[in-house]
Design a protein around this motif. Sequence first.
Motif, mmCIF file in Angstrom:
data_model
loop_
_atom_site.group_PDB
_atom_site.id
_atom_site.type_symbol
_atom_site.label_atom_id
_atom_site.label_comp_id
_atom_site.label_asym_id
_atom_site.label_seq_id
_atom_site.Cartn_x
_atom_site.Cartn_y
_atom_site.Cartn_z
ATOM 1 N N ALA A 1 15.531 4.161 -3.121
ATOM 2 C CA ALA A 1 14.856 5.569 -3.319
ATOM 3 C C ALA A 1 13.850 6.124 -2.276
ATOM 4 N N LEU A 2 13.693 5.371 -1.214
ATOM 5 C CA LEU A 2 12.949 5.769 -0.101
ATOM 6 C C LEU A 2 13.078 7.187 0.507
ATOM 7 N N ASP A 3 14.207 7.829 0.155
ATOM 8 C CA ASP A 3 14.580 9.116 0.871
ATOM 9 C C ASP A 3 14.497 10.128 0.020
ATOM 10 N N THR A 4 13.870 10.199 -1.256
ATOM 11 C CA THR A 4 13.575 11.021 -2.233
ATOM 12 C C THR A 4 12.259 11.928 -1.458
ATOM 13 N N PRO A 5 12.301 13.058 -2.125
ATOM 14 C CA PRO A 5 11.048 13.962 -1.837
ATOM 15 C C PRO A 5 9.802 13.379 -1.883
ATOM 16 N N GLU A 6 9.440 12.757 -2.800
ATOM 17 C CA GLU A 6 8.460 12.065 -3.448
ATOM 18 C C GLU A 6 8.062 10.947 -2.589
ATOM 19 N N ALA A 7 8.803 10.260 -2.207
ATOM 20 C CA ALA A 7 8.817 8.850 -1.531
ATOM 21 C C ALA A 7 8.546 9.487 -0.090
ATOM 22 N N LEU A 8 9.141 10.209 0.361
ATOM 23 C CA LEU A 8 8.607 10.751 1.801
ATOM 24 C C LEU A 8 7.473 11.434 1.825
ATOM 25 N N ARG A 9 7.027 12.030 0.769
ATOM 26 C CA ARG A 9 5.411 12.428 0.682
ATOM 27 C C ARG A 9 4.527 11.402 0.716
ATOM 28 N N GLY A 10 4.968 10.113 0.130
ATOM 29 C CA GLY A 10 3.921 8.906 0.112
ATOM 30 C C GLY A 10 3.853 8.384 1.468
ATOM 31 N N GLU B 1 2.890 9.873 -5.733
ATOM 32 C CA GLU B 1 3.719 11.226 -5.551
ATOM 33 C C GLU B 1 4.760 11.283 -6.714
ATOM 34 N N GLY B 2 4.999 10.311 -7.567
ATOM 35 C CA GLY B 2 5.953 10.306 -8.530
ATOM 36 C C GLY B 2 7.304 9.549 -8.072
ATOM 37 N N GLY B 3 7.199 9.063 -7.000
ATOM 38 C CA GLY B 3 8.531 8.298 -6.361
ATOM 39 C C GLY B 3 8.606 7.007 -6.887
ATOM 40 N N ASP B 4 9.524 6.128 -6.311
ATOM 41 C CA ASP B 4 9.714 4.750 -6.494
ATOM 42 C C ASP B 4 10.330 4.107 -5.307
ATOM 43 N N LEU B 5 10.210 3.056 -5.342
ATOM 44 C CA LEU B 5 10.972 2.145 -4.429
ATOM 45 C C LEU B 5 12.601 2.085 -4.322
ATOM 46 N N ALA B 6 12.853 2.000 -5.668
ATOM 47 C CA ALA B 6 14.311 1.764 -6.321
ATOM 48 C C ALA B 6 14.432 2.187 -7.740
ATOM 49 N N ALA C 1 0.922 -1.280 -0.124
ATOM 50 C CA ALA C 1 -0.025 -0.033 0.001
ATOM 51 C C ALA C 1 0.849 1.262 -0.047
ATOM 52 N N LEU C 2 2.097 1.233 0.772
ATOM 53 C CA LEU C 2 2.849 2.414 0.652
ATOM 54 C C LEU C 2 3.436 2.495 -0.488
ATOM 55 N N ALA C 3 3.724 1.491 -1.383
ATOM 56 C CA ALA C 3 4.395 1.767 -2.553
ATOM 57 C C ALA C 3 3.458 2.402 -3.459
ATOM 58 N N GLY C 4 2.127 2.225 -3.431
ATOM 59 C CA GLY C 4 1.362 2.687 -4.180
ATOM 60 C C GLY C 4 1.176 4.277 -4.041
ATOM 61 N N PHE C 5 1.295 4.736 -2.618
ATOM 62 C CA PHE C 5 1.353 5.878 -2.231
ATOM 63 C C PHE C 5 2.572 6.783 -2.627
ATOM 64 N N ILE C 6 3.574 6.200 -2.867
ATOM 65 C CA ILE C 6 4.984 6.458 -3.376
ATOM 66 C C ILE C 6 4.879 6.780 -4.757
#
Length: 420
Positions: A220-229, A205-210, A197-202
Amino acid sequence: MKYRLLAGGSALVLAAALSACSAPSDSANGDGRTTVDVWLMRDSVSAAFQKEFTADFERRHPEIDVKIQIQEWDGIGQKITAALAGNDAPDVIEAGNTQVAQYAESGGLLDLTDRKDELNGTDWLSGLAEPGAYEGKQYGIPYYAANRVVIYRTDLFEKAGIDAKDITTREQWIDATTRLNQGGTQGIYLPGQMWYALAGFIWDEGGDLATESGGTWSGALDTPEALRGMAFYKKLQALGNGPKDSDEDDPPQADVMAAGKTAQVISTPGGANVIMEKNPELKGKLAFFPIPGKTADTPGAVFTGGSDLVVPAASAHPEEAVTFIKELTGDTWQKKLAVAMSYVPNRTSLASAVADDPGAAAMAVGAANGRATPNTPGWAAVEAENPIKDYMTAVLTGRDPAKEAAKASQDITRAMNAGS
């Protein structure tokens, strides 16, 4: 099928030294007909569907006999790897969509890139097609899909004056869940480690897991997009009493909702049947809607689970194998399969086939924005270790999101590149 959204191929063990087992039958019959050996997974099709499809296929292709062997999910990674490494592999194998890259890396699969057009590749679900490709070549042909939706209590929604049809954005979802989260009722039961579910929210936001650059993968969990997710996950998770240090299996979330004090869970539609089995009083009180996205015009991104069909490089009958796949993944049988098994068809243009199945229809909406985990063999090591779960618990228990995300990203990077 035994629904694999949580497995995602994480248990696969590459074991090239294993010898092939369960060898297929001889390729040619005395009457000149060719036998196509097929491995399908337990519960991916019903016995009735299998019988009907086989009879129709053999009628339409009188020169081909079909022999389907049903395989068990437990240990299938090792079994497929052994078959691909041998000289007597079956002709068609059903594989989990996120497992295809690992099989393709070994060189054991037939490249089907030049067959995409005849196999209706123009509108395949991306969550099946993308992980079915490896290094620019298509090895896996989308078979069927399934993904998570929101299962909700219609009576609790009605009592709160909420119409689920009005929930089309994440902001509306938060507002409705806040109203539901009162009077002893959980607005939503969301455990702290539901990382799909977290992956979907990331992704929303335009982010990804890696991400990959120059052949090297990095967390890539430390990107701004992933942090917003992650921030959205934390906000939603707080609107209930879900544990912060476990996933949906501990305790089983169906048990929690069956207890009668929970308005929503995120699950595959089949979870509703489990809930009603545990609490028959909820029969007729459960319904579904797609996970909302950031805007009303785009549903929330979801992890697409499901299967692809692959042809081993050692197949004795690759042309007949493609013929089999073409029929099973074509319009007629995709529609029949979707209705029979409540799956999402492999193509976006076939979504209307499940319009009369509320759960499958909700899945089909989300599947149009479906994604898969990073398409690399190294992802299996990440799921086996799963630093994402530890990261989620750390953030939900008050630790610094940026620092914890950086640490988890380093762990992901190490795991993904350990074998390179």
